[in-house]
Design an enzyme around this catalytic site. Structure first.
Site, mmCIF file in Angstrom:
data_model
loop_
_atom_site.group_PDB
_atom_site.id
_atom_site.type_symbol
_atom_site.label_atom_id
_atom_site.label_comp_id
_atom_site.label_asym_id
_atom_site.label_seq_id
_atom_site.Cartn_x
_atom_site.Cartn_y
_atom_site.Cartn_z
ATOM 1 N N GLN A 91 0.827 -1.209 0.000
ATOM 2 C CA GLN A 91 0.000 0.000 0.000
ATOM 3 C C GLN A 91 0.860 1.258 0.000
ATOM 4 O OE1 GLN A 91 -2.300 -0.760 3.568
ATOM 5 N NE2 GLN A 91 -0.467 -1.445 4.637
ATOM 6 N N HIS B 138 -9.212 2.485 19.561
ATOM 7 C CA HIS B 138 -8.454 1.376 20.137
ATOM 8 C C HIS B 138 -9.070 0.853 21.434
ATOM 9 C CE1 HIS B 138 -4.938 2.922 17.567
ATOM 10 N NE2 HIS B 138 -5.487 1.880 16.992
ATOM 11 N N ASP C 147 -0.075 -0.718 13.743
ATOM 12 C CA ASP C 147 0.323 0.473 14.503
ATOM 13 C C ASP C 147 0.481 0.171 15.988
ATOM 14 O OD1 ASP C 147 -2.371 0.768 15.707
ATOM 15 O OD2 ASP C 147 -2.965 1.365 13.694
ATOM 16 N N GLU D 150 -0.199 -8.864 10.881
ATOM 17 C CA GLU D 150 -0.161 -7.639 10.054
ATOM 18 C C GLU D 150 0.578 -7.987 8.768
ATOM 19 O OE1 GLU D 150 -0.934 -4.046 10.159
ATOM 20 O OE2 GLU D 150 -0.122 -4.416 8.158
ATOM 21 N N ASP E 108 -0.827 -12.702 5.660
ATOM 22 C CA ASP E 108 -2.180 -12.334 5.226
ATOM 23 C C ASP E 108 -3.176 -12.888 6.245
ATOM 24 O OD1 ASP E 108 -4.735 -12.397 4.098
ATOM 25 O OD2 ASP E 108 -3.961 -12.647 2.067
ATOM 26 N N GLY E 109 -3.912 -11.985 6.894
ATOM 27 C CA GLY E 109 -4.823 -12.378 7.963
ATOM 28 C C GLY E 109 -5.872 -13.394 7.529
ATOM 29 N N ASP F 56 -8.806 -5.247 12.874
ATOM 30 C CA ASP F 56 -8.490 -3.818 12.799
ATOM 31 C C ASP F 56 -8.102 -3.516 11.354
ATOM 32 O OD1 ASP F 56 -7.602 -1.245 13.208
ATOM 33 O OD2 ASP F 56 -5.738 -1.839 14.219
ATOM 34 N N SER G 214 -8.472 -1.820 7.304
ATOM 35 C CA SER G 214 -8.753 -0.568 6.600
ATOM 36 C C SER G 214 -10.122 -0.700 5.923
ATOM 37 C CB SER G 214 -7.631 -0.238 5.617
ATOM 38 O OG SER G 214 -7.333 -1.350 4.817
ATOM 39 N N ASP G 215 -10.426 0.194 5.011
ATOM 40 C CA ASP G 215 -11.777 0.262 4.447
ATOM 41 C C ASP G 215 -12.011 -0.777 3.339
ATOM 42 O OD1 ASP G 215 -12.376 2.435 6.129
ATOM 43 O OD2 ASP G 215 -11.304 3.762 4.767
#
Lengths: 407, 407
Positions: free
Chosen positions: B163, B194, B218, B238, B269-270, B287, B289-290
């Protein structure tokens, strides 16, 4: 998003309009010809009615083969036209990058189609921006945070005797009312604010008959108050008649109750009005703008003292009270004096996407009634609600730890 | 807001920088002299190290006395310099409006001071913009709604194998992590997200020992999970090692727990990882992203089936689930399949000012435990919370009427 009409452009009061054109697959001979480029500029100016000053200025850039080609510039009375022409890194793709910048209106597509044809381009991309094409709240922008709202059209732009009023048609939020650079309501989420400022106090008060709305010229609060059949008198004290007139025109669903027989509008200064109506109102709702400029006194202790006096012996007052994320110090101060002034003081909140931080708060000030004791039967009879429920009523008073500790 | 250094400019990867100068009270003889203007352009280009192409182009506009005066243009290798000079409506105030636009860096103040001196101006106003000076979320901007964040400095700008990662220092929100154009966390409000993704399920589960965090590079979720002393194993899956590395560098308060002895990071890869750990985890926190690009499958039914399999017999899964205002259709669909898949499915939410619409939601999927029955004693022992309280836990599940009816 824009229709790019002249009427629209003039209403926008933009500084200017800039059209960027990226053309590829051009006829290589044409983009390599100084004469063709010069003639194009002259003809383009005629086509879009721009007055040239001086002759086209076309220069060859030859030092760097990667960017070699012609650059062109033409001063026009209202700004200028620039263009860069060449064959690209492969030497085989005629390109033209053209910027037309003018404070006078022109039709971008007319210019684009003409230029495409002139240079024999296979395709182009066009991007037209007005310097005002994305609205941002003026005060918030300075603070380094703002919501940006895509604008389709500026519908109204008026300096009233009290404020700068704008109504926009937006890409996502429907119509939007802006006062002095701050978003007041949008079709998309006005229901949240209007339901929450109204039903929480009206259902807490056992029998509200006389209601005063300070501000509220858009009619949204009156619409919600009018849903309570027991209410006999809805006074709206709005200083600015233009707000009422233009909201009736553009927000018919919001202003719908302003014609209700119980509603009476007073075009007066709310802070003076309440001094003349002591002990009169069961519920007072302060639907104000932000604490900068004219609305600043509405966030001060003296105003709350007057509100207290204007309320009946068991009256409730609810006021628009900003964001718990962005206005911590202001709200801390307000909590301090309101706890002194009122037997019951609580803060509650709701999600409004188009308000700063996406959350709006309300100060609940009451001479007697506690907001956790409210009339669920009456709540169930209210029609047309989209946000409020009894559960939401209770949850709205639950505050995040950081804010509970602060206030 | 900017320091306008060359390093900063290059890191910004802006298209160019534009400095607008408005000078008033100029020496009238100087702004009325073609020669003075021509020489100014030549000297200015030397001073700010711009390569001129062709000679300065200076033309007199005389038709309209209101705007009569000289216009000037100079092509430079990296764009152009324009100026408009005259005496204003009174005929007594020498003015100069100058725009310097270049894709090569220059020092705006150096240019301004030089120009002021050259024309003997009493004062000037300067405005420098980078085309990237205010960050807007790319996807949201297209939809006609976006938060605009004032940027002080671009700290990182990296294309990782997965990304586009950027870290900004902002005017109001502290540091900000952006992945593929979308805001992930800011120092200002990361605590809300969080705390709420973590403590709601961890306090609902009677004895969570094994926790999986998917995404979360993060470290913010791990930090909250690590506050629970009973947890023995915190797996962070992650995909992107760069996120972990750069967050450790720029967000020390967020990434603090990544060094906890119970934390183990898997760079995988989750969606594949969970298939290899069936029935293992008491709590799984997604957790993500979009739902555009790489994270899109994480909002689909198949992924939730795999999550269910990876959870223990009484496991709880909580996933980042967007905005109830902006993603109604997506969430309606997710509610449908989650109600089928899980004995307990609920949606809850929290206010995060820097997320779209200012509100973020979570899907609570559970094989057994109900979120309204949770351990308040353990909650009271948690340290350093800023948002979560037991009351907030309950209130977070109360949904506005429109959304309750939809899902």
């Amino acid at each position: 998003m824009y229709e790019h009409t002249k009427e629209e452009y003039e209403k926008m009061k933009a500084w200017g309009m800039l059209t960027s054109l990226d053309l590829h697959g051009c006829d290589m001979k044409k983009v390599e010809s100084k004469e063709t480029i010069e003639k194009w500029i002259i003809e383009l100016c005629k086509l879009i009615d721009m007055k040239r000053y001086g002759e086209p200025h076309v220069v060859y850039f030859g030092d760097n083969p990667k960017v070699s080609g012609y650059s062109a510039f033409q001063l026009i009375e209202t700004s200028g036209i620039t263009g860069h022409f060449g064959l690209g890194p492969t030497g085989k793709d005629g390109y033209a990058y053209v910027d037309i910048f003018s404070c006078k209106h022109f039709d971008p597509f007319k210019a684009a189609e003409f230029t495409k044809k002139w240079f024999g381009a296979k395709e182009y991309r066009i991007n037209t921006i007005y310097r005002k094409s994305s609205f941002q709240e003026s005060g918030e922008t300075e603070k380094g945070r703002a919501i940006s709202v895509g604008i389709k059209k500026l519908l109204e732009d008026v300096e009233t005797p009290y404020q700068h009023l704008q109504i926009f048609d937006t890409v996502y939020f429907g119509k939007m009312l802006v006062l002095d650079g701050a978003i007041m309501i949008t079709d998309f989420d006005e229901f949240v604010y209007h339901e929450m400022i109204s039903h929480v106090p009206l259902l807490t008060h056992p029998n509200p008959k006389r209601v005063l709305i300070i501000g509220g010229g858009d009619g949204g609060v009156a619409r919600e108050v009018a849903k309570h059949p027991g209410v006999e008198e809805i006074h709206v004290c709005e200083i600015d008649e233009t707000v009422v007139d233009l909201c009736k025109k553009h927000f018919p669903k919001v202003s719908t109750a302003l014609g209700d027989r119980r509603v009476k509008i007073f075009y007066e200064d709310g802070s003076k009005f309440i001094k003349e109506h002591k002990g009169h109102y069961d519920v007072i709702l302060v639907d104000s703008s932000d604490p900068v400029g004219p609305a600043e006194p509405l966030f001060k202790e003296n105003f709350y003292k007057d509100l207290k006096d204007a309320a009946a012996a068991d009256g409730i007052i609810v006021t628009q009270s900003e964001s718990m994320y962005y206005h911590k110090e202001l709200l801390k101060g307000m909590a301090e004096f309101n706890k002194r002034l009122f037997p019951v003081y609580k803060y509650y909140h709701a999600n409004v996407p188009t308000y700063p931080s996406g959350v709006i708060g309300f100060s609940f000030c009451s001479k007697k009634h506690e907001p956790m004791k409210f009339d669920e039967k009456r709540a169930a009879q209210l029609k047309g609600l989209q946000y409020y429920t009894p559960e939401i009523h209770r949850a709205a008073f639950v505050l995040p730890k950081f804010f509970r500790e602060l206030t």
